[in-house]
Design a protein around this motif. Structure first.
Motif, PDB file in Angstrom:
ATOM      1  N   ASN A   1      11.483   3.078   4.580  1.00  0.00           N
ATOM      2  CA  ASN A   1      10.991   1.734   4.924  1.00  0.00           C
ATOM      3  C   ASN A   1      12.015   1.040   5.806  1.00  0.00           C
ATOM      4  OD1 ASN A   1       8.804  -0.148   4.540  1.00  0.00           O
ATOM      5  ND2 ASN A   1      10.274  -1.482   3.508  1.00  0.00           N
ATOM      6  N   ARG A   2      11.521   0.235   6.763  1.00  0.00           N
ATOM      7  CA  ARG A   2      12.425  -0.519   7.645  1.00  0.00           C
ATOM      8  C   ARG A   2      13.401  -1.342   6.804  1.00  0.00           C
ATOM      9  NH1 ARG A   2       9.697  -5.093  11.319  1.00  0.00           N
ATOM     10  NH2 ARG A   2       9.171  -5.795   9.227  1.00  0.00           N
ATOM     11  N   THR A   3      12.884  -1.995   5.779  1.00  0.00           N
ATOM     12  CA  THR A   3      13.733  -2.743   4.844  1.00  0.00           C
ATOM     13  C   THR A   3      13.890  -1.865   3.605  1.00  0.00           C
ATOM     14  OG1 THR A   3      12.674  -4.753   5.678  1.00  0.00           O
ATOM     15  CG2 THR A   3      13.974  -4.960   3.644  1.00  0.00           C
TER      16      THR A   3
ATOM     17  N   MET B   1       0.819  -1.208   0.000  1.00  0.00           N
ATOM     18  CA  MET B   1       0.000   0.000   0.000  1.00  0.00           C
ATOM     19  C   MET B   1       0.856   1.263   0.000  1.00  0.00           C
ATOM     20  SD  MET B   1      -2.822   1.267  -0.359  1.00  0.00           S
ATOM     21  CE  MET B   1      -4.215   0.188  -0.109  1.00  0.00           C
TER      22      MET B   1
ATOM     23  N   TRP C   1      -2.926  -9.117  -3.151  1.00  0.00           N
ATOM     24  CA  TRP C   1      -2.404  -7.823  -2.709  1.00  0.00           C
ATOM     25  C   TRP C   1      -2.719  -7.490  -1.258  1.00  0.00           C
ATOM     26  CZ3 TRP C   1      -6.258  -8.790  -6.253  1.00  0.00           C
ATOM     27  CH2 TRP C   1      -7.553  -8.429  -5.869  1.00  0.00           C
TER      28      TRP C   1
ATOM     29  N   LYS D   1      -5.796  -9.535  11.346  1.00  0.00           N
ATOM     30  CA  LYS D   1      -5.640  -8.378  12.242  1.00  0.00           C
ATOM     31  C   LYS D   1      -6.875  -7.484  12.183  1.00  0.00           C
ATOM     32  CE  LYS D   1      -3.975  -5.032  10.217  1.00  0.00           C
ATOM     33  NZ  LYS D   1      -3.939  -3.759   9.529  1.00  0.00           N
TER      34      LYS D   1
END
Ligand SMILES: NC(=O)c1ccc[n+]([C@@H]2O[C@H](COP(=O)([O-])OP(=O)(O)OC[C@H]3O[C@@H](n4cnc5c(N)ncnc54)[C@H](OP(=O)(O)O)[C@@H]3O)[C@@H](O)[C@H]2O)c1
Length: 289
Positions: free
Chosen positions: A30-32, A11, A230, A238
């Protein structure tokens, strides 16, 4: 407008791509970091930390992260967004989290410069400007960012001054989606299991008014797809869990939702957590893979 986007999942990448296509100057984090590469090729800049990303978004800092833990660390953490937010910027959390989390963000962000803007729609709908934004929070911040919401989605639905209201609508929306997909999967598996001709099943469900329009883009995948899709089973579970918290907190008996949540939980336990939510059909087929 100079805008930052934190979170380069499916997203977040779609949001950043749409902003670039509509002429904004975009900084991403982004963390990665490697997941941001396609956006850098399209003209975005990479920030090394959430604080740097926030500092670069002098008008809007958009957040699109998996869950509440990610939002808490990235937005509210010691070196998170709030540590260096320009006093001209509004934080717009587009992640699907619980209403209480969004109220906590609003309370923690200096000046309450915060909006919740969860998205109803797939990343592809965001890329083409067709998604629906459900916006909650201070009306004055909405007025400031109206042009941005127009570029992102051709407008928005305003849920009111409480950011949590937008999340309540979004979570109930996703409960409708997740329950619909789970039931459609059972119908398909039962029709297959009784030996009906697959082409008859396809023809019937494709035209049945009982299959909601929003389920049609997953019908092929449920019938015979690889469930690459997607929107992951983990995130779907969650959302149903958060919808249950909201409803039960309001004194509602949400019994069917418990069953739906357990279906997605079981799909995750069966190794399908990163597959698209359409993968719940495999539980009904008794062949998790
Ligand atoms: N996909 C959809 O169709 C859709 C539609 C509407 C709303 N949403 C909502 O949008 C949000 C993002 O969804 P998505 O589909 O983009 O998910 P995704 O592809 O699974 O990406 C998740 C993102 O969250 C980051 N993340 C996870 N845990 C983190 C942590 N502890 N600290 C920092 N970053 C963390 C990931 O970083 P890494 O890359 O480093 O793992 C990644 O950027 C979710 O709240 C989802 O419910 C999704």
């Amino acid at each position: 407008m100079r805008v930052s986007v934190l979170g380069m999942g499916r997203m977040g990448r779609a949001l950043a791509g749409r902003l670039l296509d509509t002429g904004h100057a975009v900084t991403v984090w982004n963390r990665t970091a490697a997941r941001a590469t396609p956006l850098l090729h399209r003209g975005a800049s990479l920030a090394p930390s959430p604080a740097d990303a926030a500092a670069a978004g002098d008008q809007a800092v958009l957040v699109s992260l998996a869950d509440e833990e990610a939002v808490r660390q990235t937005v509210l953490g010691d070196s998170g967004v709030i540590s260096s937010l320009p006093d001209t910027a509004v934080v717009v959390d587009m992640s699907t989290v619980g209403p209480a989390m969004s109220r906590e963000e609003e309370a923690a962000i200096p000046g309450g410069r915060f909006l919740a803007a969860p998205i109803a729609g797939a990343p592809a709908a965001v890329e083409s400007g067709q998604a629906v934004l459900i916006v909650g929070g201070g009306r004055s911040w909405v007025d400031v960012l109206e042009g941005l919401f127009d570029d992102l989605a051709g407008g928005y639905m305003y849920a009111g001054e409480d950011p949590g209201a937008a999340l309540i609508l979004k979570l109930l929306n996703n409960y409708l989606l997740m329950s619909g997909i789970a039931v459609l999967g059972e119908v398909v598996a039962a029709a297959e299991g009784t030996g009906l001709d697959p082409s008859v099943i396809h023809t019937y469900l494709s035209s049945s008014p009982l299959v909601a329009p929003a389920l049609h883009n997953r019908l092929e995948d449920i019938l015979h797809g690889d469930h690459e899709g997607w929107f992951s089973v983990t995130l779907g579970e969650k959302d149903v869990r958060l919808a249950i918290e909201v409803a039960v907190g309001a004194g509602i008996d949400f019994a069917i939702a418990e069953s739906v949540a357990s279906r997605y939980r079981a799909a995750g336990e069966a190794g399908l957590g990163e597959k698209d939510i359409a993968a719940v059909v495999e539980l009904a087929r008794h062949r998790p893979h």
